[in-house]
Design an enzyme around this catalytic site. Structure first.
Site, short mmCIF file in Angstrom:
data_model
loop_
_atom_site.label_atom_id
_atom_site.label_comp_id
_atom_site.label_asym_id
_atom_site.label_seq_id
_atom_site.Cartn_x
_atom_site.Cartn_y
_atom_site.Cartn_z
N ARG A 150 0.84 -1.21 0.00
CA ARG A 150 0.00 0.00 0.00
C ARG A 150 0.87 1.25 0.00
O ARG A 150 0.59 2.22 -0.69
CB ARG A 150 -0.94 -0.03 1.21
CG ARG A 150 -1.97 1.07 1.21
CD ARG A 150 -3.03 0.85 2.29
NE ARG A 150 -2.46 0.86 3.63
CZ ARG A 150 -3.13 0.55 4.73
NH1 ARG A 150 -4.40 0.19 4.67
NH2 ARG A 150 -2.55 0.60 5.91
N LYS A 207 -0.86 12.27 4.01
CA LYS A 207 -1.27 13.22 5.04
C LYS A 207 -2.03 14.40 4.48
O LYS A 207 -3.01 14.84 5.07
CB LYS A 207 -0.05 13.68 5.84
CG LYS A 207 0.33 12.61 6.85
CD LYS A 207 1.63 12.92 7.54
CE LYS A 207 2.45 11.67 7.65
NZ LYS A 207 3.81 11.91 8.08
N GLU A 263 -15.87 6.59 5.97
CA GLU A 263 -15.05 6.03 7.05
C GLU A 263 -14.93 7.04 8.17
O GLU A 263 -15.63 8.06 8.15
CB GLU A 263 -13.68 5.60 6.51
CG GLU A 263 -12.87 6.74 5.92
CD GLU A 263 -11.43 6.34 5.56
OE1 GLU A 263 -10.90 5.37 6.11
OE2 GLU A 263 -10.83 7.05 4.75
N1 PLP Z 1 -8.89 4.63 7.45
C1 PLP Z 1 -8.02 5.56 7.87
C2 PLP Z 1 -8.28 6.98 7.53
C3 PLP Z 1 -6.89 5.18 8.62
O1 PLP Z 1 -6.03 6.11 9.04
C4 PLP Z 1 -6.71 3.82 8.94
C5 PLP Z 1 -5.57 3.41 9.75
O2 PLP Z 1 -4.71 2.75 9.40
C6 PLP Z 1 -7.63 2.88 8.48
C7 PLP Z 1 -8.72 3.32 7.74
C8 PLP Z 1 -7.50 1.43 8.78
O3 PLP Z 1 -6.56 0.80 7.95
P1 PLP Z 1 -5.75 -0.48 8.41
O4 PLP Z 1 -6.77 -1.52 8.76
O5 PLP Z 1 -4.95 -0.85 7.23
O6 PLP Z 1 -4.96 -0.09 9.60
#
Ligand code: PLP
Ligand code: COI
Length: 343
Positions: A84, A186, A222
């Site tokens: 990623r 960011k 989200e």
């Molecule tokens: N969405 C956001 C904005 C995040 O900062 C995160 C944190 O990592 C996630 C989703 C969750 O992603 P992951 O399950 O890969 O940690």
């Protein structure tokens, strides 16, 4: 494997920054990454004109390392974080850090900091923060001439205080969107721009924001640092499909866990805000959030309470949580390739 652990009150850690002894650093100059290595210096020095500072040419990842029931130190699907970040870097016109180098840097920095890896049963883990930034000076709007990749680690406890107490969310009036398929950018994902929105919600007594899609403000996206899952009345797991949310590794893992371990039906699709009253359970999912249950969501029309209540996780959310954490802590057999044993 037994190591002398640091004298840390593991069970009472929050999600905070506690510097450990070592961090990893590699620099990209003249078209190539150097060999990289460990440093004990937690401070970063760069040009006042660095691309990161001037134009936010910077991104990060987040993953966790656990001590398993049989005393191994393991990382959960770090190859997906590496991949990623690779995609994110390309989107930000940064030289991607090779996936195999990311994984060996992870091994190196975790091994050096193994005294900081919380013991099995403490409920804590070692949070790993890989990040990359344009460290070279650039004044015209253009990619920086030099980049730095670093990884620091910090032992952490739960992201949300109060254990598994369900959260109250506020549908945000502010937008937040991620560039297609990328990770933690960011500027692009508006982490800084979300601070104001987050504080507004907290001032009003909420735990977090629920962001809607910026284009139509109709679909659930989200939260500030996690994706969503919901459970329907007939026991189906549903999760938003959107090109403008972060492709959460936890969410992707939960989809497999729900299907393959729990025999549940899963739908990844657009979810309208107006569907909320049809859900019986909900949760925030992410590396930091693990699965944190949702108690209610406040929209412009009032507060919608999920039937699972304000006291504890709903039963299906709990099964997902127990299975995922069981896989991470080695009490449940993991799908092939999900666990990287470091020590
Ligand atoms: N969405 C956001 C904005 C995040 O900062 C995160 C944190 O990592 C996630 C989703 C969750 O992603 P992951 O399950 O890969 O940690
Ligand atoms: C994570 O879960 O790793 C995150 O990045 C969430 C937040 C701390 C930014």
């Amino acid at each position: 494997m037994s190591v002398e652990k640091k004298p840390i009150d593991w069970a009472n850690l929050s999600f905070g920054y506690l510097p450990t002894d070592w961090r990893y650093v590699s620099v990209y100059k003249h078209g190539a990454w150097d060999d990289g290595g460990l440093t004990d210096d937690p401070n970063v020095v760069m040009s006042e004109c660095a691309g990161a500072l001037q134009y936010a040419q910077t991104c990060f990842e987040g993953l966790k390392v656990y001590t398993t029931v049989d005393d191994r130190i393991v990382a959960f699907r770090p190859d997906l974080n590496a991949q990623r970040m690779y995609e994110t870097a390309k989107r930000l016109v940064m030289p991607p850090f090779p996936v195999d180098r990311f994984l060996s840097a992870l091994d190196e920095v975790v091994t050096a900091n193994k005294a900081f890896v919380p013991p099995y049963g403490s409920g804590a883990s070692l949070y790993i923060r890989p990040y990359m930034y344009g460290s070279g000076a650039i004044i015209g709007v253009a990619p920086a001439p030099e980049y730095t990749f670093r990884i620091f680690t910090t032992p952490v406890g739960p992201y949300f205080k109060g254990g598994v107490k369900p959260l109250r969310l506020l549908v945000s009036e502010y937008d937040r969107a991620a560039p297609n398929g990328t990770g933690h950018i960011k500027a692009g994902l508006n982490y800084a721009m979300s601070l104001y929105a987050g504080l507004e919600a907290k001032k009003q007594g909420f735990d977090e924001n629920m962001y809607l899609d910026s284009q139509t403000r109709t679909y659930i996206e989200e939260t500030g640092g996690a994706n969503f899952i919901f459970v329907t009345k007939d026991g189906k797991v549903v999760t938003p499909k959107s090109p403008t949310i972060l492709p959460s590794i936890t969410r992707r893992s939960l989809i497999s866990v729900a299907r393959e371990y729990l025999g549940l039906e899963v739908e990844e699709r657009k979810i309208e805000l107006s569907e909320l009253p049809e859900f019986v359970e909900g949760g925030l999912c992410g590396t930091a959030a693990v699965i944190s249950p949702i108690g209610s969501v406040t929209t412009r029309d009032g507060e919608v309470f999920l039937p699972s209540g304000m006291k504890e996780m709903g039963p299906i959310t709990k099964k997902l949580y127990d299975t995922l954490t069981g896989i991470q802590y080695g009490t449940i057999e993991a799908p092939k390739g999900w666990i990287r044993t470091i020590v």
